[in-house]
Motif scaffolding. Sequence first.
Motif, short mmCIF file in Angstrom:
data_model
loop_
_atom_site.label_atom_id
_atom_site.label_comp_id
_atom_site.label_asym_id
_atom_site.label_seq_id
_atom_site.Cartn_x
_atom_site.Cartn_y
_atom_site.Cartn_z
N LYS A 27 9.49 2.72 6.82
CA LYS A 27 8.49 3.77 6.60
C LYS A 27 8.94 4.77 5.55
O LYS A 27 8.14 5.25 4.74
CB LYS A 27 8.20 4.49 7.92
N SER A 28 10.25 5.08 5.55
CA SER A 28 10.77 6.04 4.56
C SER A 28 10.65 5.49 3.14
O SER A 28 10.40 6.22 2.19
CB SER A 28 12.23 6.40 4.88
N GLU A 31 7.08 5.94 2.02
CA GLU A 31 6.68 7.34 1.82
C GLU A 31 7.11 7.89 0.47
O GLU A 31 6.61 8.94 0.03
CB GLU A 31 7.25 8.21 2.94
N ASN A 32 8.05 7.22 -0.19
CA ASN A 32 8.51 7.68 -1.51
C ASN A 32 7.39 7.57 -2.53
O ASN A 32 6.78 6.51 -2.69
CB ASN A 32 9.71 6.84 -1.99
N LYS A 33 7.14 8.65 -3.22
CA LYS A 33 6.11 8.63 -4.27
C LYS A 33 6.70 8.03 -5.53
O LYS A 33 7.86 8.28 -5.87
CB LYS A 33 5.60 10.05 -4.56
N GLN A 45 8.93 -1.14 -2.36
CA GLN A 45 7.89 -0.74 -1.41
C GLN A 45 7.04 -1.93 -0.97
O GLN A 45 6.63 -2.00 0.19
CB GLN A 45 7.02 0.35 -2.04
N THR A 68 -0.75 0.83 9.50
CA THR A 68 0.04 0.51 8.30
C THR A 68 -0.86 0.07 7.15
O THR A 68 -0.68 0.49 6.00
CB THR A 68 1.07 -0.60 8.61
N SER A 71 -2.74 3.19 5.88
CA SER A 71 -1.89 4.16 5.16
C SER A 71 -1.33 3.60 3.86
O SER A 71 -0.83 4.36 3.03
CB SER A 71 -0.74 4.61 6.07
N SER A 72 -1.40 2.30 3.68
CA SER A 72 -0.83 1.68 2.47
C SER A 72 -1.77 1.73 1.28
O SER A 72 -1.41 1.28 0.19
CB SER A 72 -0.45 0.22 2.77
#
Length: 420
Positions: A27-28, A31-33, A45, A68, A71-72
């Motif tokens: 998940k981390s 979350e990285n842009k 990713q 998931t 949110s993806s």
Amino acid sequence: MAVEQTVAGANAAIEAGNVVEGEAILKSILENKTSQEDEATLKEQEAALLRLGQLYKDTKNATALADTVRSSRTFMASIAKAKTAKLIRTLIDYFSEIPGSSQIQIQVTKENAEWAKEEKRIFLKQNLETKLIGLYFQAKSYREALPLIDQLLKELKKLDDKMILTEVHLLESKVNHAISNFPKAKAALTSARTAANSIYCPPTLQAQLDMQSGVLHAEDKDYTTGYSYFFETLEGFALQEDPRATLALKYMLLCKIMLNLSEDVNAIIGGKYATKYAGKDVEAMKAVAKAHEERSLEGFEEALRTYKDELSNDPIIRNHLSALYDTLLEQNLLRIIEPYSRVEISHVAKEVRQPVREVELKLSQMILDKVFHGILDQGAGCLVVFDEPQEDKTYEATLETLKHVGNVIDSLYKKANKMT
């Protein structure tokens, strides 16, 4: 940190039993842009997204998998459109391996199709809507599938996308067959084959077309042609190592049974492809073939009880075996009542080992269908069988005579007119 190390770290944690830790790592990463130019991070990713989806599939967590996918979408917007379609389809396919998740899968697919439409990702939208139609079909939600099929076909015909057009027409045929609209099912299959002939048709899709052709021929009681299509299907699926080959083999055996060629079943089972797919499905059809060959209702019912999942869950197998059972019952009843002019219904029921009420209803239907001539004396609980009535030709002969007389009178009338 390298992509392999990051995903490898998450995998190591999951394999060590630290599922929560592995999930947190994945998940981390997501979350990285990142920007579209940062290919290494995007690849990282992508790997994390697929691994997270696999994790939820393995743990049967449909709700988390749905979250998931939703949110993806931000991440999906930053990668190539072709890759987006593949990723979303892969994640949605994971639901298939989670029991009881069909409604969540339908909802997620619908949401993503709407998102693709808003983002003007036409190819993705059409792919997802095709997938949605397939899910509606599996869930027997035919009312939802039909309007979506009509809408999608209009779009595809304008774009002239033959591959998706073939798939949608095939689904259209399956849905119409399921609701017993056989003329539309045949027309849709013809359209699917026409579209497929103008492109390179993948072997698996060709096998599905052959399967549907076999199903529709079987519905027309043309089991010989149906068998040949199912044989082509078996070869196609077997070469691709597709598990649906077993179903094609079952339908082949069904055709032989319906053709009263039960003795051929063992020969087919010993064939080069069939031996590979031996199992409960094949054993079920073998038991039905044996019961049919022996004209044994008891054996037939025993096979249906023993192999309930293999014989009753498939509507095509179930419907044809229901007709076969009905024919078998009729043949047994005719054999029993043949020597009698009057016989107790309870005796007939005892001979065929069926409930009296069921036998009474069947005999009543056979009388109405003029399979034999007789009446049910329900007061006495008996069946009265009549001799085959002799057809009286007097009425037909009289009509024929009157017709000739009419012709003679017309002829005389014409001659009289000429003389005057």
